[in-house]
Design an enzyme around this catalytic site. Structure first.
Site, PDB file in Angstrom:
ATOM      1  N   CYS A  11      -9.423 -40.612 -80.115  1.00 37.97           N
ATOM      2  CA  CYS A  11      -9.962 -41.405 -81.239  1.00 37.97           C
ATOM      3  C   CYS A  11     -10.025 -42.898 -80.911  1.00 37.97           C
ATOM      4  O   CYS A  11     -10.781 -43.638 -81.547  1.00 37.97           O
ATOM      5  CB  CYS A  11      -9.110 -41.211 -82.481  1.00 37.97           C
ATOM      6  SG  CYS A  11      -8.981 -39.495 -82.982  1.00 37.97           S
TER       7      CYS A  11
ATOM      8  N   ASN B 297     -13.077 -37.319 -90.085  1.00 34.53           N
ATOM      9  CA  ASN B 297     -12.538 -38.038 -88.927  1.00 34.53           C
ATOM     10  C   ASN B 297     -13.391 -37.644 -87.718  1.00 34.53           C
ATOM     11  O   ASN B 297     -13.370 -36.482 -87.306  1.00 34.53           O
ATOM     12  CB  ASN B 297     -11.069 -37.626 -88.761  1.00 34.53           C
ATOM     13  CG  ASN B 297     -10.394 -38.247 -87.560  1.00 34.53           C
ATOM     14  OD1 ASN B 297     -11.047 -38.603 -86.583  1.00 34.53           O
ATOM     15  ND2 ASN B 297      -9.077 -38.347 -87.614  1.00 34.53           N
TER      16      ASN B 297
ATOM     17  N   HIS C 190     -10.691 -47.015 -87.407  1.00 33.59           N
ATOM     18  CA  HIS C 190     -10.798 -45.568 -87.209  1.00 33.59           C
ATOM     19  C   HIS C 190     -10.590 -44.860 -88.546  1.00 33.59           C
ATOM     20  O   HIS C 190      -9.680 -45.192 -89.311  1.00 33.59           O
ATOM     21  CB  HIS C 190      -9.764 -45.115 -86.185  1.00 33.59           C
ATOM     22  CG  HIS C 190      -9.736 -43.626 -86.006  1.00 33.59           C
ATOM     23  ND1 HIS C 190     -10.883 -42.877 -85.895  1.00 33.59           N
ATOM     24  CD2 HIS C 190      -8.696 -42.752 -85.950  1.00 33.59           C
ATOM     25  CE1 HIS C 190     -10.559 -41.611 -85.778  1.00 33.59           C
ATOM     26  NE2 HIS C 190      -9.237 -41.502 -85.813  1.00 33.59           N
TER      27      HIS C 190
HETATM   28  O1  UT7 Z   1      -7.584 -39.330 -85.651  1.00 33.01           O
HETATM   29  C1  UT7 Z   1      -6.303 -39.483 -85.121  1.00 33.01           C
HETATM   30  C2  UT7 Z   1      -5.597 -38.225 -85.131  1.00 33.01           C
HETATM   31  N1  UT7 Z   1      -5.367 -37.574 -86.377  1.00 33.01           N
HETATM   32  C3  UT7 Z   1      -4.856 -38.136 -87.501  1.00 33.01           C
HETATM   33  O2  UT7 Z   1      -4.689 -39.312 -87.669  1.00 33.01           O
HETATM   34  C4  UT7 Z   1      -4.419 -37.180 -88.555  1.00 33.01           C
HETATM   35  C5  UT7 Z   1      -3.078 -37.522 -89.116  1.00 33.01           C
HETATM   36  N2  UT7 Z   1      -2.537 -36.499 -90.006  1.00 33.01           N
HETATM   37  C6  UT7 Z   1      -3.100 -36.181 -91.200  1.00 33.01           C
HETATM   38  O3  UT7 Z   1      -4.144 -36.696 -91.567  1.00 33.01           O
HETATM   39  C7  UT7 Z   1      -2.367 -35.218 -92.100  1.00 33.01           C
HETATM   40  O4  UT7 Z   1      -1.119 -34.925 -91.522  1.00 33.01           O
HETATM   41  C8  UT7 Z   1      -3.127 -33.880 -92.359  1.00 33.01           C
HETATM   42  C9  UT7 Z   1      -4.339 -34.146 -93.230  1.00 33.01           C
HETATM   43  C10 UT7 Z   1      -3.560 -33.217 -91.061  1.00 33.01           C
HETATM   44  C11 UT7 Z   1      -2.202 -32.924 -93.133  1.00 33.01           C
HETATM   45  O5  UT7 Z   1      -1.777 -33.530 -94.329  1.00 33.01           O
HETATM   46  P1  UT7 Z   1      -0.218 -33.599 -94.682  1.00 33.01           P
HETATM   47  O6  UT7 Z   1      -0.108 -34.265 -95.981  1.00 33.01           O
HETATM   48  O7  UT7 Z   1       0.502 -34.215 -93.517  1.00 33.01           O
HETATM   49  O8  UT7 Z   1       0.118 -32.080 -94.839  1.00 33.01           O
HETATM   50  P2  UT7 Z   1       1.303 -31.241 -94.146  1.00 33.01           P
HETATM   51  O9  UT7 Z   1       0.898 -30.797 -92.794  1.00 33.01           O
HETATM   52  O10 UT7 Z   1       2.571 -32.001 -94.297  1.00 33.01           O
HETATM   53  O11 UT7 Z   1       1.341 -29.977 -95.075  1.00 33.01           O
HETATM   54  C12 UT7 Z   1       1.743 -30.082 -96.466  1.00 33.01           C
HETATM   55  C13 UT7 Z   1       1.560 -28.724 -97.122  1.00 33.01           C
HETATM   56  C14 UT7 Z   1       2.191 -27.577 -96.329  1.00 33.01           C
HETATM   57  O12 UT7 Z   1       2.661 -26.621 -97.246  1.00 33.01           O
HETATM   58  P3  UT7 Z   1       4.215 -26.582 -97.630  1.00 33.01           P
HETATM   59  O13 UT7 Z   1       4.965 -26.407 -96.350  1.00 33.01           O
HETATM   60  O14 UT7 Z   1       4.511 -27.886 -98.299  1.00 33.01           O
HETATM   61  O15 UT7 Z   1       4.286 -25.399 -98.547  1.00 33.01           O
HETATM   62  C15 UT7 Z   1       1.030 -26.985 -95.574  1.00 33.01           C
HETATM   63  O16 UT7 Z   1       1.201 -25.635 -95.257  1.00 33.01           O
HETATM   64  O17 UT7 Z   1       0.175 -28.411 -97.216  1.00 33.01           O
HETATM   65  C16 UT7 Z   1      -0.109 -27.165 -96.561  1.00 33.01           C
HETATM   66  N3  UT7 Z   1      -1.394 -27.307 -95.900  1.00 33.01           N
HETATM   67  C17 UT7 Z   1      -2.548 -27.019 -96.538  1.00 33.01           C
HETATM   68  N4  UT7 Z   1      -2.836 -26.568 -97.751  1.00 33.01           N
HETATM   69  C18 UT7 Z   1      -4.122 -26.402 -98.082  1.00 33.01           C
HETATM   70  C19 UT7 Z   1      -1.668 -27.757 -94.654  1.00 33.01           C
HETATM   71  N5  UT7 Z   1      -2.990 -27.759 -94.434  1.00 33.01           N
HETATM   72  C20 UT7 Z   1      -3.559 -27.304 -95.589  1.00 33.01           C
HETATM   73  C21 UT7 Z   1      -4.892 -27.111 -95.984  1.00 33.01           C
HETATM   74  N6  UT7 Z   1      -5.118 -26.656 -97.232  1.00 33.01           N
HETATM   75  N7  UT7 Z   1      -5.939 -27.366 -95.153  1.00 33.01           N
END
Ligand code: UT7
Length: 336
Positions: free
Chosen positions: A122, A293, A263
């Site tokens: 990125c 993204n 970004h």
């Molecule tokens: O471009 C440079 C590289 N990338 C980035 O900068 C991305 C950085 N990270 C992020 O943007 C975020 O971490 C994500 C958008 C990828 C994920 O969001 P998050 O708020 O960090 O979610 P999480 O992984 O902590 O998951 C929270 C909950 C989990 O459920 P529990 O364990 O709380 O029951 C996941 O299983 O959300 C669940 N979950 C989803 N639910 C619905 C994870 N992905 C999804 C989904 N839909 N797509």
């Protein structure tokens, strides 16, 4: 590596900008039918409503890069044969040999200009802009076409909800030329990395590459794997730190800067940086809602949108900021 302008050297001017993205839209509602997710979750956690993705039969990193550079050349009133060099930042090159940059150089009529791909995920576009600025300032190159392009949809596992909701495809390009005024161009830059954190964002080709502890990752081999939370924590901190660093090292305040071209990682990451630094809405262009993204395509696409909208003009100071796989991060303070 950090570097300030070499006194007495030539300057660098951005004379053209262009961007390209696929027509095909992948909305959150489309994703609801593909994986266990919801529009509400995606909007709340990322700010994304839809993203563009290529039709892999007819489009890819090559076509988007070629189109973006052609538009940047048109915008500059130049042709491919005016370029000495093309740098294409991407992690989704169709082939490792030849580089996609070589095919783009051929397609825009730039041969025998030099051409190479640069890999910084990125951060790629900002890395490439900084490298190009330094190469022109060295006196050896007069005009360079820089492209940031990724088509991550081609390496996203659409059976996995953690990664598939985040990414879209696009390309952004600028044409940079030597200028007699040494104060024009990149006034300050950083190119940085921390390779120890590579397992948080990687694209394995073989089992041997999979780091210990990630053997059961459900994302298929050959596709992008990401530890979202880890990358989030890293990104939210780096975003603030690199902007603060660029301002402090140059005795500038937010008021001195016309635009922060950032970004588009996640809307929450952008909002957090804006809040912590006090960046006003009108100085931070956001397109993640419509494009997702786009990895190396993000900053170039944002730059083109603010450039074409007339939000930046000659004499303005702007800051480019990006961070991503590697892990890498980069900033570029520009006098336009
Ligand atoms: O471009 C440079 C590289 N990338 C980035 O900068 C991305 C950085 N990270 C992020 O943007 C975020 O971490 C994500 C958008 C990828 C994920 O969001 P998050 O708020 O960090 O979610 P999480 O992984 O902590 O998951 C929270 C909950 C989990 O459920 P529990 O364990 O709380 O029951 C996941 O299983 O959300 C669940 N979950 C989803 N639910 C619905 C994870 N992905 C999804 C989904 N839909 N797509």
């Amino acid at each position: 590596m950090t570097a300030t302008t070499i006194p007495g050297a030539c300057g660098v001017r951005i004379v053209g900008s262009g961007s390209a993205y696929p027509e095909r839209v992948l909305s959150n509602f489309d994703l609801e039918k593909m994986v266990d997710t919801s529009n509400d979750w995606i909007v709340q956690r990322t700010g994304i409503h839809e993203r563009r993705i290529v039709n892999p039969q007819t489009e890819g990193t090559f076509t988007l890069s070629r189109d973006a550079l052609n538009k940047a050349l048109d915008n500059a009133g130049m042709t491919g044969s005016d370029l000495d060099l093309i740098i294409l930042a991407t992690v989704t090159a169709e082939m490792t040999c030849p580089s996609t940059a070589c095919r783009v150089a051929d397609a825009v009529g730039a041969a025998p200009a030099g051409a190479f791909d640069l890999v910084a995920a990125c951060s790629g576009f900002v890395y490439a802009v900084n490298v190009a600025d330094s190469m022109i300032r060295s006196g050896r190159y007069k005009s360079i076409g820089v492209i940031g392009c990724d088509t991550l949809s081609t390496i996203v596992d659409y059976e996995e909800r953690t990664v598939s909701i985040l990414f879209g495809d696009s390309a952004g390009s600028v044409v940079m030329v030597r200028d007699d005024d040494p104060t024009v161009g990149c006034r300050y830059q950083t190119l940085q990395s921390d390779g120890s954190m590579w397992p948080s964002l990687y694209i394995p080709r073989r089992d041997q590459e999979v780091p210990a502890g990630d053997e059961n990752n459900p994302v298929r081999m050959g596709n992008l794997r990401m530890q979202g939370r880890e990358v989030y924590k890293f990104a939210v901190t780096k975003f603030r730190d690199v902007i603060r660093d660029a301002l402090e090292k140059n005795n500038l305040t937010i008021d001195d800067v016309a635009q922060f071209v950032c970004h588009q990682s996640n809307m929450r990451i952008i909002e957090s940086a804006k809040e912590k630094l006090g960046l006003p809405d009108e100085k931070v262009h956001v397109n993640i809602d419509k494009f997702g993204n786009c990895s190396a395509g993000s900053v170039g696409l944002c730059f083109d949108q603010v450039w074409q909208a007339g939000k930046i003009k000659r004499g303005d100071l702007i800051v480019l900021v990006a961070f991503g796989g590697g892990l890498t991060w980069a900033s570029s303070l520009w006098q336009l």
